[in-house]
Design a protein around this motif. Structure first.
Motif, PDB file in Angstrom:
ATOM      1  N   ARG A 310       0.835  -1.206   0.000  1.00  0.00           N
ATOM      2  CA  ARG A 310       0.000   0.000   0.000  1.00  0.00           C
ATOM      3  C   ARG A 310       0.865   1.250   0.000  1.00  0.00           C
ATOM      4  O   ARG A 310       0.596   2.213  -0.718  1.00  0.00           O
ATOM      5  CB  ARG A 310      -0.933   0.004   1.222  1.00  0.00           C
ATOM      6  CG  ARG A 310      -2.111  -0.918   1.123  1.00  0.00           C
ATOM      7  CD  ARG A 310      -3.219  -0.501   2.086  1.00  0.00           C
ATOM      8  NE  ARG A 310      -2.740  -0.360   3.448  1.00  0.00           N
ATOM      9  CZ  ARG A 310      -2.695  -1.359   4.349  1.00  0.00           C
ATOM     10  NH1 ARG A 310      -3.110  -2.564   3.994  1.00  0.00           N
ATOM     11  NH2 ARG A 310      -2.253  -1.151   5.559  1.00  0.00           N
ATOM     12  N   GLN A 311       1.924   1.225   0.805  1.00  0.00           N
ATOM     13  CA  GLN A 311       2.795   2.390   0.906  1.00  0.00           C
ATOM     14  C   GLN A 311       3.510   2.653  -0.420  1.00  0.00           C
ATOM     15  O   GLN A 311       3.622   3.807  -0.866  1.00  0.00           O
ATOM     16  CB  GLN A 311       3.830   2.181   2.021  1.00  0.00           C
ATOM     17  CG  GLN A 311       4.715   3.394   2.280  1.00  0.00           C
ATOM     18  CD  GLN A 311       3.918   4.617   2.706  1.00  0.00           C
ATOM     19  OE1 GLN A 311       2.909   4.501   3.394  1.00  0.00           O
ATOM     20  NE2 GLN A 311       4.358   5.788   2.279  1.00  0.00           N
ATOM     21  N   ILE A 312       3.982   1.602  -1.070  1.00  0.00           N
ATOM     22  CA  ILE A 312       4.635   1.765  -2.371  1.00  0.00           C
ATOM     23  C   ILE A 312       3.664   2.351  -3.379  1.00  0.00           C
ATOM     24  O   ILE A 312       4.004   3.258  -4.146  1.00  0.00           O
ATOM     25  CB  ILE A 312       5.183   0.408  -2.863  1.00  0.00           C
ATOM     26  CG1 ILE A 312       6.372  -0.019  -2.007  1.00  0.00           C
ATOM     27  CG2 ILE A 312       5.581   0.480  -4.332  1.00  0.00           C
ATOM     28  CD1 ILE A 312       6.859  -1.424  -2.303  1.00  0.00           C
ATOM     29  N   MET A 313       2.426   1.838  -3.379  1.00  0.00           N
ATOM     30  CA  MET A 313       1.418   2.356  -4.311  1.00  0.00           C
ATOM     31  C   MET A 313       1.163   3.838  -4.062  1.00  0.00           C
ATOM     32  O   MET A 313       1.115   4.649  -5.006  1.00  0.00           O
ATOM     33  CB  MET A 313       0.119   1.568  -4.158  1.00  0.00           C
ATOM     34  CG  MET A 313      -1.035   2.097  -5.007  1.00  0.00           C
ATOM     35  SD  MET A 313      -0.764   1.940  -6.780  1.00  0.00           S
ATOM     36  CE  MET A 313      -1.455   0.296  -7.029  1.00  0.00           C
ATOM     37  N   VAL A 314       1.021   4.242  -2.803  1.00  0.00           N
ATOM     38  CA  VAL A 314       0.774   5.646  -2.463  1.00  0.00           C
ATOM     39  C   VAL A 314       1.939   6.516  -2.914  1.00  0.00           C
ATOM     40  O   VAL A 314       1.754   7.598  -3.500  1.00  0.00           O
ATOM     41  CB  VAL A 314       0.532   5.795  -0.954  1.00  0.00           C
ATOM     42  CG1 VAL A 314       0.531   7.266  -0.546  1.00  0.00           C
ATOM     43  CG2 VAL A 314      -0.794   5.144  -0.553  1.00  0.00           C
ATOM     44  N   GLU A 315       3.174   6.066  -2.667  1.00  0.00           N
ATOM     45  CA  GLU A 315       4.345   6.847  -3.058  1.00  0.00           C
ATOM     46  C   GLU A 315       4.441   6.999  -4.576  1.00  0.00           C
ATOM     47  O   GLU A 315       4.760   8.083  -5.080  1.00  0.00           O
ATOM     48  CB  GLU A 315       5.614   6.187  -2.511  1.00  0.00           C
ATOM     49  CG  GLU A 315       5.736   6.268  -0.997  1.00  0.00           C
ATOM     50  CD  GLU A 315       6.891   5.442  -0.468  1.00  0.00           C
ATOM     51  OE1 GLU A 315       7.565   4.764  -1.285  1.00  0.00           O
ATOM     52  OE2 GLU A 315       7.129   5.465   0.756  1.00  0.00           O
ATOM     53  N   GLU A 316       4.157   5.926  -5.314  1.00  0.00           N
ATOM     54  CA  GLU A 316       4.213   5.996  -6.772  1.00  0.00           C
ATOM     55  C   GLU A 316       3.125   6.927  -7.314  1.00  0.00           C
ATOM     56  O   GLU A 316       3.357   7.694  -8.258  1.00  0.00           O
ATOM     57  CB  GLU A 316       4.059   4.596  -7.366  1.00  0.00           C
ATOM     58  CG  GLU A 316       5.239   3.681  -7.124  1.00  0.00           C
ATOM     59  CD  GLU A 316       6.507   4.193  -7.775  1.00  0.00           C
ATOM     60  OE1 GLU A 316       6.501   4.400  -9.002  1.00  0.00           O
ATOM     61  OE2 GLU A 316       7.499   4.413  -7.046  1.00  0.00           O
ATOM     62  N   LEU A 317       1.930   6.873  -6.718  1.00  0.00           N
ATOM     63  CA  LEU A 317       0.852   7.753  -7.151  1.00  0.00           C
ATOM     64  C   LEU A 317       1.191   9.218  -6.861  1.00  0.00           C
ATOM     65  O   LEU A 317       0.934  10.099  -7.684  1.00  0.00           O
ATOM     66  CB  LEU A 317      -0.455   7.353  -6.459  1.00  0.00           C
ATOM     67  CG  LEU A 317      -1.071   6.020  -6.903  1.00  0.00           C
ATOM     68  CD1 LEU A 317      -2.247   5.658  -6.006  1.00  0.00           C
ATOM     69  CD2 LEU A 317      -1.524   6.099  -8.354  1.00  0.00           C
ATOM     70  N   ARG A 318       1.749   9.486  -5.687  1.00  0.00           N
ATOM     71  CA  ARG A 318       2.122  10.865  -5.343  1.00  0.00           C
ATOM     72  C   ARG A 318       3.192  11.386  -6.294  1.00  0.00           C
ATOM     73  O   ARG A 318       3.144  12.560  -6.718  1.00  0.00           O
ATOM     74  CB  ARG A 318       2.625  10.918  -3.903  1.00  0.00           C
ATOM     75  CG  ARG A 318       1.511  10.862  -2.859  1.00  0.00           C
ATOM     76  CD  ARG A 318       2.087  10.785  -1.467  1.00  0.00           C
ATOM     77  NE  ARG A 318       1.029  10.813  -0.462  1.00  0.00           N
ATOM     78  CZ  ARG A 318       1.202  10.442   0.806  1.00  0.00           C
ATOM     79  NH1 ARG A 318       2.396  10.000   1.225  1.00  0.00           N
ATOM     80  NH2 ARG A 318       0.200  10.503   1.664  1.00  0.00           N
TER      81      ARG A 318
END
Length: 337
Positions: A310-318
């Protein structure tokens, strides 16, 4: 029905003729998806038709094989089989895999040249009709690097259980010469050699397009007896390996039908839920590649676990949002291309 039984017996005969070590009754039963007793009756029928079948003692079992192969009369390929071969070759060529495409085209020529004139004239128009009626959708993405000379060197080393040397223009020390025990090749959007280096027991992956000056060494380098290239590939969602995580995804009801037909991972468990959603669970490494893939599902997927994904997904989206937000702010002042 009688024709179907004859075709099944011929399939078994081909299996027995194509196996160097022979097949046990249990292996025949699994291959034909029948019970052991049925496999035994089918073996006896094939034995009556091909008395050259021989028994190989392999305690505690016995193996059966047809050592001299089958007459060409029983080996004539169908139009559908030849069309599938051509389509596979065309697919490889369209994706940039020229080496494997050339091998399949060569196999097609050998099969056609082995056919008798009448059989070849009969099957050729049907093959062309099928090939013309089926095409390949070429998807956007990188074309894999596939150098025939490099593949030949790697395959020679693998077949000879020999060490392989190459200069690697990647990694933390570009230009360094490596000496490895080759384990196999992973064909993907980029192609990789999987090998062992030095005393490190962990297999590593090297991109073929970054390997130069490949040489097969006169030094034995057999792979570990318990190594499985398929098992190694299945550990990761993509190519990159790391810590194996327990992944749990929830697919929204409006994408449930897609999820039921989708293969996320070789170890996946897919379960429809009462609310119409679908849950998918599997164990894998390569969370960054998985996040990149899940992005294509938009808001149709929820990452339940692990938290790191989840954290990786959030960072990539940001990161992507920051770039495109900035571009939107400047769009009024920059000329359009």
């Amino acid at each position: 029905m009688r024709h179907e039984k004859a075709a099944r017996l011929l399939d078994l005969a081909r299996m027995l003729a194509g196996s160097a070590e022979g097949m046990t009754l249990d292996e025949m039963a699994r291959a034909l998806e029948v019970g052991r007793r049925t496999a035994e009756r089918m073996r006896d029928a094939v034995w009556a038709a091909f008395p050259q079948m021989e028994v190989v003692e392999d305690p505690p079992t016995r193996r059966f094989r047809i050592p001299a192969g089958l007459d060409g009369l029983f080996q004539t390929p169908t139009a559908e089989e030849l069309a599938a071969l051509r389509t596979a070759a065309d697919s490889y060529r369209a994706s940039g895999a020229e080496g494997r495409a050339s091998s399949l085209y060569a196999l097609e020529r050998k099969l056609l040249s082995a056919l008798r004139g009448a059989a070849r004239r009969k099957v050729a128009p049907d093959v062309e009709a099928l090939v013309q009626a089926e095409t390949i959708a070429v998807h956007a993405g990188p074309r894999p690097y596939e150098d025939v000379t490099a593949l030949a060197a790697i395959r020679t080393a693998i077949k000879g259980l020999s060490a392989l040397s190459f200069r690697y223009e990647g990694g933390s020390t570009p230009g360094r010469t490596r000496e490895v025990t080759p384990l196999g090749i992973l064909f993907a959007r980029s192609n990789y050699l999987v090998a062992l280096e030095g005393e490190d027991p962990r297999p590593r992956s090297w991109r073929l397009d970054r390997m130069q000056d490949l040489r097969v060494l006169d030094r034995p380098a057999p792979p570990p007896e318990d190594f499985s290239l398929q098992a190694f590939a299945d550990e990761s969602f993509g190519i990159y390996h790391g810590a194996v995580e327990d992944v749990f995804l929830r697919i929204r009801p409006d994408r449930a039908e897609d999820a039921l037909r989708w293969r996320f991972h070789a170890t996946q468990t897919v379960r429809p839920e009462p609310d119409g959603s679908v849950t998918v669970a599997f164990r894998a490494a390569g969370m960054l590649e998985l996040a990149w893939h899940l992005f294509t599902w938009g808001d149709g997927v929820e990452i339940v676990a692990p938290a790191s994904l989840r954290q990786i997904m959030v960072e990539e989206l940001r990161r992507a949002l920051s770039v495109h937000d900035k571009a939107a702010d400047l769009s009024g002042t920059l000329p359009l291309p």
